[in-house]
Motif scaffolding. Structure first.
Motif, PDB file in Angstrom:
ATOM      1  N   LEU A  56      63.907  59.192  76.915  1.00  0.00           N
ATOM      2  CA  LEU A  56      65.044  59.706  76.142  1.00  0.00           C
ATOM      3  C   LEU A  56      65.894  58.561  75.609  1.00  0.00           C
ATOM      4  O   LEU A  56      66.335  58.585  74.447  1.00  0.00           O
ATOM      5  N   CYS A  57      66.116  57.534  76.442  1.00  0.00           N
ATOM      6  CA  CYS A  57      66.871  56.371  75.970  1.00  0.00           C
ATOM      7  C   CYS A  57      66.149  55.687  74.816  1.00  0.00           C
ATOM      8  O   CYS A  57      66.772  55.315  73.808  1.00  0.00           O
ATOM      9  N   LEU A  58      64.830  55.532  74.930  1.00  0.00           N
ATOM     10  CA  LEU A  58      64.069  54.888  73.861  1.00  0.00           C
ATOM     11  C   LEU A  58      64.073  55.726  72.584  1.00  0.00           C
ATOM     12  O   LEU A  58      64.101  55.182  71.472  1.00  0.00           O
ATOM     13  N   LEU A  59      64.040  57.033  72.751  1.00  0.00           N
ATOM     14  CA  LEU A  59      64.130  57.920  71.593  1.00  0.00           C
ATOM     15  C   LEU A  59      65.433  57.658  70.828  1.00  0.00           C
ATOM     16  O   LEU A  59      65.426  57.444  69.609  1.00  0.00           O
ATOM     17  N   LEU A  60      66.550  57.666  71.553  1.00  0.00           N
ATOM     18  CA  LEU A  60      67.846  57.433  70.907  1.00  0.00           C
ATOM     19  C   LEU A  60      67.930  56.020  70.325  1.00  0.00           C
ATOM     20  O   LEU A  60      68.393  55.823  69.197  1.00  0.00           O
ATOM     21  N   LEU A  61      67.468  55.046  71.089  1.00  0.00           N
ATOM     22  CA  LEU A  61      67.518  53.657  70.628  1.00  0.00           C
ATOM     23  C   LEU A  61      66.677  53.450  69.371  1.00  0.00           C
ATOM     24  O   LEU A  61      67.087  52.757  68.438  1.00  0.00           O
ATOM     25  N   SER A  62      65.485  54.068  69.343  1.00  0.00           N
ATOM     26  CA  SER A  62      64.603  53.890  68.182  1.00  0.00           C
ATOM     27  C   SER A  62      65.220  54.498  66.929  1.00  0.00           C
ATOM     28  O   SER A  62      65.059  53.960  65.829  1.00  0.00           O
ATOM     29  N   MET A  63      65.926  55.616  67.096  1.00  0.00           N
ATOM     30  CA  MET A  63      66.582  56.232  65.933  1.00  0.00           C
ATOM     31  C   MET A  63      67.787  55.409  65.492  1.00  0.00           C
ATOM     32  O   MET A  63      68.025  55.225  64.291  1.00  0.00           O
ATOM     33  N   PHE A  64      68.541  54.879  66.454  1.00  0.00           N
ATOM     34  CA  PHE A  64      69.707  54.078  66.094  1.00  0.00           C
ATOM     35  C   PHE A  64      69.298  52.770  65.420  1.00  0.00           C
ATOM     36  O   PHE A  64      69.836  52.408  64.374  1.00  0.00           O
ATOM     37  N   VAL A  65      68.352  52.034  66.033  1.00  0.00           N
ATOM     38  CA  VAL A  65      68.048  50.714  65.483  1.00  0.00           C
ATOM     39  C   VAL A  65      67.427  50.831  64.089  1.00  0.00           C
ATOM     40  O   VAL A  65      67.752  50.040  63.186  1.00  0.00           O
ATOM     41  N   ALA A  66      66.570  51.825  63.868  1.00  0.00           N
ATOM     42  CA  ALA A  66      65.990  52.023  62.540  1.00  0.00           C
ATOM     43  C   ALA A  66      67.049  52.490  61.545  1.00  0.00           C
ATOM     44  O   ALA A  66      67.054  52.074  60.380  1.00  0.00           O
ATOM     45  N   GLY A  67      67.955  53.351  62.012  1.00  0.00           N
ATOM     46  CA  GLY A  67      69.033  53.816  61.139  1.00  0.00           C
ATOM     47  C   GLY A  67      69.953  52.683  60.719  1.00  0.00           C
ATOM     48  O   GLY A  67      70.357  52.593  59.548  1.00  0.00           O
ATOM     49  N   GLU A  68      70.288  51.791  61.664  1.00  0.00           N
ATOM     50  CA  GLU A  68      71.143  50.647  61.325  1.00  0.00           C
ATOM     51  C   GLU A  68      70.417  49.696  60.365  1.00  0.00           C
ATOM     52  O   GLU A  68      71.021  49.160  59.436  1.00  0.00           O
ATOM     53  N   GLU A  69      69.123  49.502  60.592  1.00  0.00           N
ATOM     54  CA  GLU A  69      68.359  48.669  59.659  1.00  0.00           C
ATOM     55  C   GLU A  69      68.304  49.312  58.278  1.00  0.00           C
ATOM     56  O   GLU A  69      68.432  48.628  57.251  1.00  0.00           O
ATOM     57  N   ALA A  70      68.145  50.633  58.251  1.00  0.00           N
ATOM     58  CA  ALA A  70      68.048  51.332  56.963  1.00  0.00           C
ATOM     59  C   ALA A  70      69.308  51.138  56.133  1.00  0.00           C
ATOM     60  O   ALA A  70      69.231  50.828  54.936  1.00  0.00           O
ATOM     61  N   VAL A  71      70.478  51.299  56.747  1.00  0.00           N
ATOM     62  CA  VAL A  71      71.704  51.147  55.954  1.00  0.00           C
ATOM     63  C   VAL A  71      71.927  49.684  55.592  1.00  0.00           C
ATOM     64  O   VAL A  71      72.472  49.382  54.524  1.00  0.00           O
ATOM     65  N   THR A  72      71.491  48.754  56.444  1.00  0.00           N
ATOM     66  CA  THR A  72      71.575  47.333  56.086  1.00  0.00           C
ATOM     67  C   THR A  72      70.731  47.056  54.841  1.00  0.00           C
ATOM     68  O   THR A  72      71.154  46.342  53.928  1.00  0.00           O
ATOM     69  N   LEU A  73      69.545  47.651  54.789  1.00  0.00           N
ATOM     70  CA  LEU A  73      68.653  47.461  53.645  1.00  0.00           C
ATOM     71  C   LEU A  73      69.167  48.143  52.380  1.00  0.00           C
ATOM     72  O   LEU A  73      68.988  47.628  51.270  1.00  0.00           O
ATOM     73  N   ASP A  74      69.803  49.299  52.546  1.00  0.00           N
ATOM     74  CA  ASP A  74      70.078  50.166  51.395  1.00  0.00           C
ATOM     75  C   ASP A  74      71.515  50.126  50.877  1.00  0.00           C
ATOM     76  O   ASP A  74      71.831  50.771  49.880  1.00  0.00           O
ATOM     77  N   LEU A  75      72.403  49.365  51.515  1.00  0.00           N
ATOM     78  CA  LEU A  75      73.834  49.449  51.215  1.00  0.00           C
ATOM     79  C   LEU A  75      74.256  48.741  49.933  1.00  0.00           C
ATOM     80  O   LEU A  75      75.232  49.131  49.292  1.00  0.00           O
ATOM     81  N   LEU A  76      73.539  47.702  49.538  1.00  0.00           N
ATOM     82  CA  LEU A  76      74.001  46.858  48.439  1.00  0.00           C
ATOM     83  C   LEU A  76      74.329  47.604  47.146  1.00  0.00           C
ATOM     84  O   LEU A  76      75.308  47.269  46.480  1.00  0.00           O
ATOM     85  N   PRO A  77      73.558  48.612  46.726  1.00  0.00           N
ATOM     86  CA  PRO A  77      73.904  49.283  45.465  1.00  0.00           C
ATOM     87  C   PRO A  77      75.288  49.937  45.474  1.00  0.00           C
ATOM     88  O   PRO A  77      75.943  49.989  44.426  1.00  0.00           O
ATOM     89  N   LEU A  78      75.744  50.424  46.629  1.00  0.00           N
ATOM     90  CA  LEU A  78      77.090  51.007  46.685  1.00  0.00           C
ATOM     91  C   LEU A  78      78.141  49.922  46.494  1.00  0.00           C
ATOM     92  O   LEU A  78      79.123  50.113  45.756  1.00  0.00           O
ATOM     93  N   ILE A  79      77.941  48.774  47.138  1.00  0.00           N
ATOM     94  CA  ILE A  79      78.877  47.661  46.956  1.00  0.00           C
ATOM     95  C   ILE A  79      78.910  47.246  45.489  1.00  0.00           C
ATOM     96  O   ILE A  79      79.971  47.030  44.907  1.00  0.00           O
ATOM     97  N   GLN A  80      77.732  47.157  44.876  1.00  0.00           N
ATOM     98  CA  GLN A  80      77.642  46.752  43.473  1.00  0.00           C
ATOM     99  C   GLN A  80      78.319  47.767  42.558  1.00  0.00           C
ATOM    100  O   GLN A  80      79.012  47.387  41.601  1.00  0.00           O
ATOM    101  N   ALA A  81      78.152  49.054  42.829  1.00  0.00           N
ATOM    102  CA  ALA A  81      78.765  50.087  41.996  1.00  0.00           C
ATOM    103  C   ALA A  81      80.286  49.978  42.014  1.00  0.00           C
ATOM    104  O   ALA A  81      80.948  50.090  40.971  1.00  0.00           O
ATOM    105  N   VAL A  82      80.849  49.759  43.203  1.00  0.00           N
ATOM    106  CA  VAL A  82      82.301  49.616  43.324  1.00  0.00           C
ATOM    107  C   VAL A  82      82.759  48.320  42.646  1.00  0.00           C
ATOM    108  O   VAL A  82      83.788  48.299  41.957  1.00  0.00           O
TER     109      VAL A  82
END
Length: 296
Positions: A56-82
């Motif tokens: 259960l801990c690994l399940l939560l950790l795997s979702m969190f770490v991938a989610g944090e990586e995803a927003v790190t990868l995908d955030l730049l266009p919002l910064i650029q738009a602003v």
């Protein structure tokens, strides 16, 4: 595109704007180092966990770490738009988002390497609902801003990122970790990092509410777009919770699915009510409400 002027030499910075107030908080509270967190007690606790508790801990950790990586990868266009709109105060605050999301990725992966010794093949924990949000909806909504930074697309991006990914799923995930670990005084290093991480994310959500409120106040015709985006993504977010509980006949740590679905819906409803109040509001009113909000 060339510059014709700069805000700092024509009008100065508006330090009373909610994003600048959040920027001040980020400078003060956001400078923590995942490498400084002590995991020695966590290592002792981890070896005593049952296989299902570790799972259960690994399940939560795997979702969190991938989610944090995803927003790190995908955030730049919002910064650029602003940035393209010349909103320097908002862009200054948004620069802290990228640093903080990268730092969160670092934190979770460090725990997984040093405590859980998790290996690298954890995609088995990513259900179809999770993939729909993080593999598809999030990058699609944010990267759409690269070609069209319209208010409609900014709303879709912020709803996906701030309201659903952070405001529903991440906050429900923190709640799960603390429910599992706090009452038994387990994994204090993980809990310490998550408490610091949650502080960062609360500022991100506060900005998301501000951005969406500003956009809806200026473009009230986009309300249906915002509402549709939130309601379209909510079933997948609730589905992620259901998928997690469905893995276990007896859920480790005594967790109850209904508690977390109710918590997620409560977080969703709270933010939705704030956004509804932006309809027909003036920008001055949006700024005042944001400054008075608990998050700021």
């Amino acid at each position: 595109m060339t510059h014709t002027s700069f805000a700092t030499t024509t009008r100065g910075l508006n330090r009373d704007l909610p994003p600048m107030r959040l920027y001040e908080k980020a400078k003060k509270l956001g400078i923590w180092n995942p490498s400084d967190i002590d995991f020695s007690k966590d290592k002792a606790d981890w070896v005593k966990f049952t296989d299902e508790e570790k799972d259960l801990c690994l399940l939560l950790l795997s979702m969190f770490v991938a989610g944090e990586e995803a927003v790190t990868l995908d955030l730049l266009p919002l910064i650029q738009a602003v940035a393209q709109e010349g909103r320097i105060e908002e862009e200054m605050y948004l620069t802290t988002f990228l640093f903080e999301e990268a730092k969160h990725t670092d934190f979770f992966r460090r725990f997984m390497d040093e405590v859980a010794e998790a290996g690298t093949d954890l995609t088995r924990y990513h259900s179809d609902n999770y993939r729909q949000l993080f593999y598809e909806a999030l990058p699609s909504a944010l990267n759409a801003l690269r070609v069209d930074a319209s208010p409609a697309n900014q709303i879709a991006a912020s709803v996906t990122y701030n309201m659903v990914v952070e405001g529903v799923l991440a906050e429900t995930g923190y709640h799960a970790f603390f429910t599992m670990l706090e009452r038994n005084d387990l994994l204090p290093g993980l809990r310490k990092g998550i408490s610091l991480l949650k502080q960062d994310e609360s500022r991100h959500i506060a900005y998301g509410v501000y951005l969406l409120s500003r956009l809806i106040a200026a473009h009230p015709q986009e309300w249906d777009n915002l509402q549709t985006q939130m309601n379209t993504l909510l079933p997948s977010a609730i589905g992620v919770i259901g998928d997690a509980f469905a893995r276990y006949q007896i859920v480790p740590f005594g967790l109850v699915e209904e508690d977390f679905v109710n918590y997620a819906m409560s977080q969703f409803g709270k933010r939705f009510e704030r956004l509804e109040k932006a309809r027909g509001a003036s920008l001055d009113e949006i700024n005042r409400v944001a400054r008075e909000a608990e998050e700021i």
